[in-house]
Scaffold this active site. Structure first.
Site, short mmCIF file in Angstrom:
data_model
loop_
_atom_site.label_atom_id
_atom_site.label_comp_id
_atom_site.label_asym_id
_atom_site.label_seq_id
_atom_site.Cartn_x
_atom_site.Cartn_y
_atom_site.Cartn_z
N CYS A 72 13.20 11.43 6.56
CA CYS A 72 13.26 10.82 7.91
C CYS A 72 14.58 11.15 8.59
CB CYS A 72 13.04 9.32 7.82
SG CYS A 72 14.19 8.50 6.71
N GLU B 297 9.16 15.53 16.14
CA GLU B 297 9.53 15.47 14.73
C GLU B 297 8.60 16.44 13.98
OE1 GLU B 297 8.47 12.11 12.19
OE2 GLU B 297 10.47 12.15 11.34
N GLU C 86 10.36 1.24 10.01
CA GLU C 86 11.28 2.39 9.81
C GLU C 86 10.49 3.64 10.13
OE1 GLU C 86 14.33 2.08 9.34
OE2 GLU C 86 14.48 0.02 8.63
N LYS D 244 0.86 -1.19 0.00
CA LYS D 244 0.00 0.00 0.00
C LYS D 244 0.89 1.24 0.00
CE LYS D 244 -1.87 2.49 3.23
NZ LYS D 244 -1.71 3.79 2.56
N THR E 66 6.15 7.33 13.61
CA THR E 66 6.17 6.53 14.83
C THR E 66 4.74 6.28 15.32
OG1 THR E 66 8.35 7.35 15.39
CG2 THR E 66 7.01 6.54 17.23
P1 NAD Z 1 2.42 8.08 8.02
O1 NAD Z 1 2.78 7.19 9.15
O2 NAD Z 1 1.33 9.04 8.20
O3 NAD Z 1 1.99 7.18 6.76
C1 NAD Z 1 2.88 6.20 6.21
C2 NAD Z 1 2.07 5.12 5.58
O4 NAD Z 1 1.40 4.41 6.61
C3 NAD Z 1 0.99 5.61 4.63
O5 NAD Z 1 0.89 4.72 3.55
C4 NAD Z 1 -0.25 5.56 5.50
O6 NAD Z 1 -1.45 5.43 4.77
C5 NAD Z 1 0.02 4.33 6.35
N1 NAD Z 1 -0.65 4.26 7.63
C6 NAD Z 1 -1.01 5.28 8.45
N2 NAD Z 1 -1.61 4.79 9.56
C7 NAD Z 1 -1.62 3.43 9.44
C8 NAD Z 1 -2.12 2.37 10.25
N3 NAD Z 1 -2.72 2.60 11.40
N4 NAD Z 1 -1.95 1.10 9.81
C9 NAD Z 1 -1.33 0.85 8.65
N5 NAD Z 1 -0.86 1.82 7.82
C10 NAD Z 1 -1.00 3.10 8.22
O7 NAD Z 1 3.77 8.74 7.54
P2 NAD Z 1 3.98 9.76 6.36
O8 NAD Z 1 3.44 11.07 6.83
O9 NAD Z 1 3.50 9.19 5.08
O10 NAD Z 1 5.58 9.81 6.27
C11 NAD Z 1 6.33 10.58 7.11
C12 NAD Z 1 6.87 9.76 8.24
O11 NAD Z 1 7.61 8.66 7.73
C13 NAD Z 1 7.84 10.56 9.09
O12 NAD Z 1 7.60 10.29 10.45
C14 NAD Z 1 9.21 10.00 8.66
O13 NAD Z 1 10.21 10.17 9.61
C15 NAD Z 1 8.88 8.59 8.38
N6 NAD Z 1 9.88 7.97 7.51
C16 NAD Z 1 10.82 7.15 8.07
C17 NAD Z 1 11.83 6.58 7.30
C18 NAD Z 1 12.89 5.70 7.92
O14 NAD Z 1 13.65 5.08 7.20
N7 NAD Z 1 12.98 5.62 9.24
C19 NAD Z 1 11.85 6.84 5.91
C20 NAD Z 1 10.88 7.68 5.37
C21 NAD Z 1 9.90 8.23 6.18
#
Ligand code: NAD
Length: 487
Positions: free
Chosen positions: A293, A390, A259, A183, A238
């Site tokens: 990230c 963050e 991640e 997804k 997170t």
């Molecule tokens: P997000 O957590 O809002 O969404 C990420 C994905 O998770 C999306 O596809 C979203 O639809 C899905 N999602 C959200 N809630 C969910 C749930 N309850 N169950 C299953 N899936 C769910 O994050 P974002 O805003 O898309 O991305 C930014 C975040 O990602 C930041 O916190 C960033 O630090 C992190 N990030 C981390 C890394 C790493 O390697 N550590 C890399 C890239 C981004």
């Protein structure tokens, strides 16, 4: 050569991609273009039934193609053919990446798409080289450990680097012999859909990669809780990582790679090469408007260099000129959504209200779309919201220290532990500080990953569990079986 494009001319793949074809479904979720704030289109939101279909397609593909048991070199060849096609279709992929994300098309074309292809090539080569082990058992027995795929892996990716995040998940899972139900973020689904189409055109079995569009709480939860998805690989916040752990705990036990977010420090010691440090720090914060990230958004500097470093950073921040992601050469990136920009601004204003001095920025750019000015906040304590949370935007905090111990204490964030940058010309200090940092990655006199993919990436503390990239990511997509035979 310019990669600029007209966003009104682009044709978008749209629909769930299951079993090698697009499945039509009501379009329920709006996708916007952050560069100008316009509604681009609507996409479907997969429910439990859609996820069931995708999982069944993945199981059928595994069974009928023998993907897990074919000669491993066949998997290597198929994955290289896919990477070839990704490179050949880089212009289209880059446009699909840029249209609704924060990625400038030229950078996506020469960076993100190429990185995705090399990630797939990197992981492909593990398929016929990584071995199990022979165990030192007694002479009348044979003991060995074999590594086997999970079956169907569930993957969920964020919006900030859509295509390369998909590459992080798909490359090792497929090379290790699994099928995937993925997804993408509901804000940036199109490049991932086309990536899956290209896989099939390159000869990968239909249904080996299934893309289900949708949101987190419904579609994402249906994936992570599905009984036939044997492993989950997630990149995102997170907060969502915690929700996924909870869902998995309640719906059945399975391994997960998470991640997650970061709040990474960049530490400048008194003996640092100041020009180089300032350049690395700016490049560790500003690309993708800080929506990275690993963005090194907590600048910690020895008091003797504080004024000089602050002046250099303000100059670099003030030089940023916003541009639409379809313009080339690239300008400063938009924030992914108006809502996310409001969140960034609210943390900045709360930080200022709590005593921060705003050295530059502190508000949105006056232009269409969601663009926030690069912002530097000094005079902050560890209790300040801009230091604690963050922000995921172009906002850095600036703190000073007097001793190495103080720098380490400030650097080790109570919540996050994704990565850190250390700037010093003293090798002993670099090693001592690196050892004391509670993070999954440390960069010394540089900031950012290398693109050979061999170093695993992943966080400590609330920044995650497990690793992407490197041999560890390949191994994380297999489970071991211990076998003991009486001879
Ligand atoms: P997000 O957590 O809002 O969404 C990420 C994905 O998770 C999306 O596809 C979203 O639809 C899905 N999602 C959200 N809630 C969910 C749930 N309850 N169950 C299953 N899936 C769910 O994050 P974002 O805003 O898309 O991305 C930014 C975040 O990602 C930041 O916190 C960033 O630090 C992190 N990030 C981390 C890394 C790493 O390697 N550590 C890399 C890239 C981004």
């Amino acid at each position: 050569m310019t990669f600029a494009f007209d966003p009104s001319t682009i044709s978008l793949p749209n629909g769930h991609y299951i079993g090698g074809r697009y499945v039509d479904a009501p379009k329920e979720l709006a996708v916007h273009t952050p560069s100008d704030g316009r509604l681009l289109t609507d996409i479907p939101c997969g429910d439990q039934e859609t996820v069931n279909q995708a999982v069944n397609a993945a199981k059928t593909a595994l069974r009928e193609s023998g993907w897990a048991t074919v000669t491993p070199r066949e998997r290597v060849k198929a994955l290289h053919a896919w990477a070839d096609l990704i490179e050949a279709e880089a212009n289209t992929l880059a446009q699909l990446e840029a249209i609704c994300s924060s990625r400038p098309v030229g950078q996506a074309r020469v960076g993100d798409v190429g990185i995705t292809a090399t990630q797939i090539r990197f992981f492909a080569e593990f398929a016929d080289k990584e071995c199990g082990a022979l165990a030192p058992t007694s002479g009348d027995q044979l003991g060995f450990i074999s590594h086997e795929p999970y079956g169907v892996v569930g993957a969920i990716t964020p919006w900030n680097y859509p295509i390369s995040m998909a590459g992080w998940k798909l490359g090792p899972a497929l090379a290790a012999g699994n099928a995937v139900v993925l997804k993408p973020s509901e804000m940036t689904p199109f490049s991932t859909l086309y990536l899956a189409e290209l896989a099939e055109r390159a000869g990968l079995p239909k249904g080996l990669i299934n893309i289900v569009l949708g949101n987190g709480p419904e579609t994402g939860a249906a994936i992570t809780g599905h009984p036939d998805i044997a492993k989950v690989s997630f990149t995102g916040s997170t907060r969502a990582g915690s929700a996924i752990m909870e869902n998995i705990a309640q719906s059945g036990i399975k391994p997960m790679t998470l991640e997650l977010g970061g709040k990474s420090p960049q530490i400048v010691f008194a003996d640092a090469d100041l020009d180089k440090a300032a350049d690395c720090i700016a490049r560790g914060i500003l690309p993708n408007a800080g929506q990275t990230c690993v963005a090194g958004t907590r600048v910690l500097v020895h008091h003797s260099l504080a004024d000089a470093l602050a002046a250099k950073l303000v100059t670099a921040f003030d030089a940023q000129k916003p541009a639409a992601t379809w313009d080339d050469p690239a300008g400063f990136s938009p924030i992914i959504s108006a809502g996310q920009m409001r969140r960034i601004d609210s943390i900045v204003q709360a930080s200022i209200a709590a005593g921060a001095d705003c050295l530059t920025g502190g508000q949105a750019f006056e232009r269409p779309g969601s663009y926030y000015q690069p912002t530097l906040l000094s005079g902050v304590t560890e209790e300040n919201p801009a230091v604690k949370e963050e922000i995921f935007g172009p906002v850095a905090t600036f703190q000073t220290f007097d001793s190495d111990d103080e720098a380490i204490a400030l650097a080790n964030h109570p919540t996050y532990g994704l990565c850190a940058g250390v700037y010093t010309q003293d090798l002993s200090r670099a090693v001592r500080v690196t050892r004391a940092l509670e993070t999954g990655t440390v960069w010394v006199n540089r900031y950012g990953r290398s693109y050979d993919h061999i170093l695993p990436t992943g966080g400590w503390k609330s920044s995650g569990i497990g690793k992407d990239l490197g041999r560890e990511a390949f191994l994380a997509n297999q489970r071991s079986k211990s076998v003991l035979i009486d001879l």
